[in-house]
Scaffold this motif. Sequence first.
Motif, mmCIF file in Angstrom:
data_model
loop_
_atom_site.group_PDB
_atom_site.id
_atom_site.type_symbol
_atom_site.label_atom_id
_atom_site.label_comp_id
_atom_site.label_asym_id
_atom_site.label_seq_id
_atom_site.Cartn_x
_atom_site.Cartn_y
_atom_site.Cartn_z
ATOM 1 N N GLN A 33 0.872 -1.166 -0.130
ATOM 2 C CA GLN A 33 -0.025 0.020 0.086
ATOM 3 C C GLN A 33 0.890 1.200 -0.080
ATOM 4 O O GLN A 33 2.078 1.337 0.408
ATOM 5 N N ASN A 34 0.445 2.445 -0.589
ATOM 6 C CA ASN A 34 1.019 3.633 -0.605
ATOM 7 C C ASN A 34 0.794 4.608 0.756
ATOM 8 O O ASN A 34 -0.152 3.920 1.553
ATOM 9 N N ASP A 35 1.326 5.628 0.777
ATOM 10 C CA ASP A 35 1.166 6.510 1.658
ATOM 11 C C ASP A 35 -0.383 6.903 1.776
ATOM 12 O O ASP A 35 -0.799 7.111 0.464
ATOM 13 N N SER A 36 -0.810 6.907 2.693
ATOM 14 C CA SER A 36 -2.385 7.259 2.801
ATOM 15 C C SER A 36 -2.582 8.566 2.000
ATOM 16 O O SER A 36 -3.536 9.000 1.692
ATOM 17 N N LYS A 37 -1.718 9.490 2.145
ATOM 18 C CA LYS A 37 -1.978 10.942 1.902
ATOM 19 C C LYS A 37 -1.890 10.882 0.365
ATOM 20 O O LYS A 37 -2.508 11.596 -0.400
ATOM 21 N N ASP A 38 -0.963 10.274 -0.143
ATOM 22 C CA ASP A 38 -0.804 10.153 -1.472
ATOM 23 C C ASP A 38 -2.086 9.476 -2.217
ATOM 24 O O ASP A 38 -2.509 9.752 -3.512
ATOM 25 N N SER A 84 3.190 11.055 -8.248
ATOM 26 C CA SER A 84 2.172 10.024 -7.490
ATOM 27 C C SER A 84 2.759 8.546 -7.709
ATOM 28 O O SER A 84 2.374 8.217 -8.620
ATOM 29 N N PRO A 85 3.356 7.819 -6.670
ATOM 30 C CA PRO A 85 3.471 6.283 -7.010
ATOM 31 C C PRO A 85 2.174 5.636 -7.406
ATOM 32 O O PRO A 85 2.017 4.855 -7.982
ATOM 33 N N PHE A 86 1.273 6.053 -6.248
ATOM 34 C CA PHE A 86 -0.246 5.197 -6.657
ATOM 35 C C PHE A 86 -0.883 5.863 -7.906
ATOM 36 O O PHE A 86 -1.410 4.864 -8.499
ATOM 37 N N ALA A 87 -0.681 6.806 -8.220
ATOM 38 C CA ALA A 87 -1.431 7.404 -9.712
ATOM 39 C C ALA A 87 -0.625 6.508 -10.799
ATOM 40 O O ALA A 87 -1.157 6.092 -11.769
ATOM 41 N N MET A 88 0.634 6.734 -10.459
ATOM 42 C CA MET A 88 1.562 6.147 -11.662
ATOM 43 C C MET A 88 1.590 4.578 -11.978
ATOM 44 O O MET A 88 1.373 4.036 -12.893
ATOM 45 N N TYR A 89 1.190 3.928 -10.521
ATOM 46 C CA TYR A 89 0.744 2.524 -10.709
ATOM 47 C C TYR A 89 -0.461 2.240 -11.744
ATOM 48 O O TYR A 89 -0.530 1.455 -12.222
ATOM 49 N N HIS A 90 -1.455 3.199 -11.215
ATOM 50 C CA HIS A 90 -2.629 2.738 -11.748
ATOM 51 C C HIS A 90 -2.871 3.331 -13.501
ATOM 52 O O HIS A 90 -3.358 2.592 -14.362
ATOM 53 N N ALA A 91 -1.691 4.315 -13.569
ATOM 54 C CA ALA A 91 -1.586 4.713 -15.124
ATOM 55 C C ALA A 91 -0.700 3.681 -15.893
ATOM 56 O O ALA A 91 -1.193 3.326 -16.860
#
Length: 111
Positions: free
Chosen positions: A11-16, A41-48
Amino acid sequence: MSDFQPPPYPQNDSKDVQDNKVMAILAYIIFFIPLLAARNSPFAMYHANQGLTLFLVAVAANLVFSIIPFLGLLLPFVSLAIFAFMIIGIVNASKGERKPLPLMGNVQLLK
């Protein structure tokens, strides 16, 4: 039988996650929006990455199934499966999860 459970997906940083959840959801509709708006954003880039992979699979499937006549009968089913994968990705992004898509989720095209 053992009760071994595989470790949860990282999981990523909850704020991210909270700040970029919309970008992650949009990645499955138009994959390049997070590339422009949430590059850090690692979270957005993962889903991208997941969205780009899904897009490329959809394009390749449409080309192959459109060119080869007897496989063309399977095109509606393949399109439905791609749509289902898109929904799975949107649901995962809206929950703040980094689960890979079935069959293609472990491909990494973006860094």
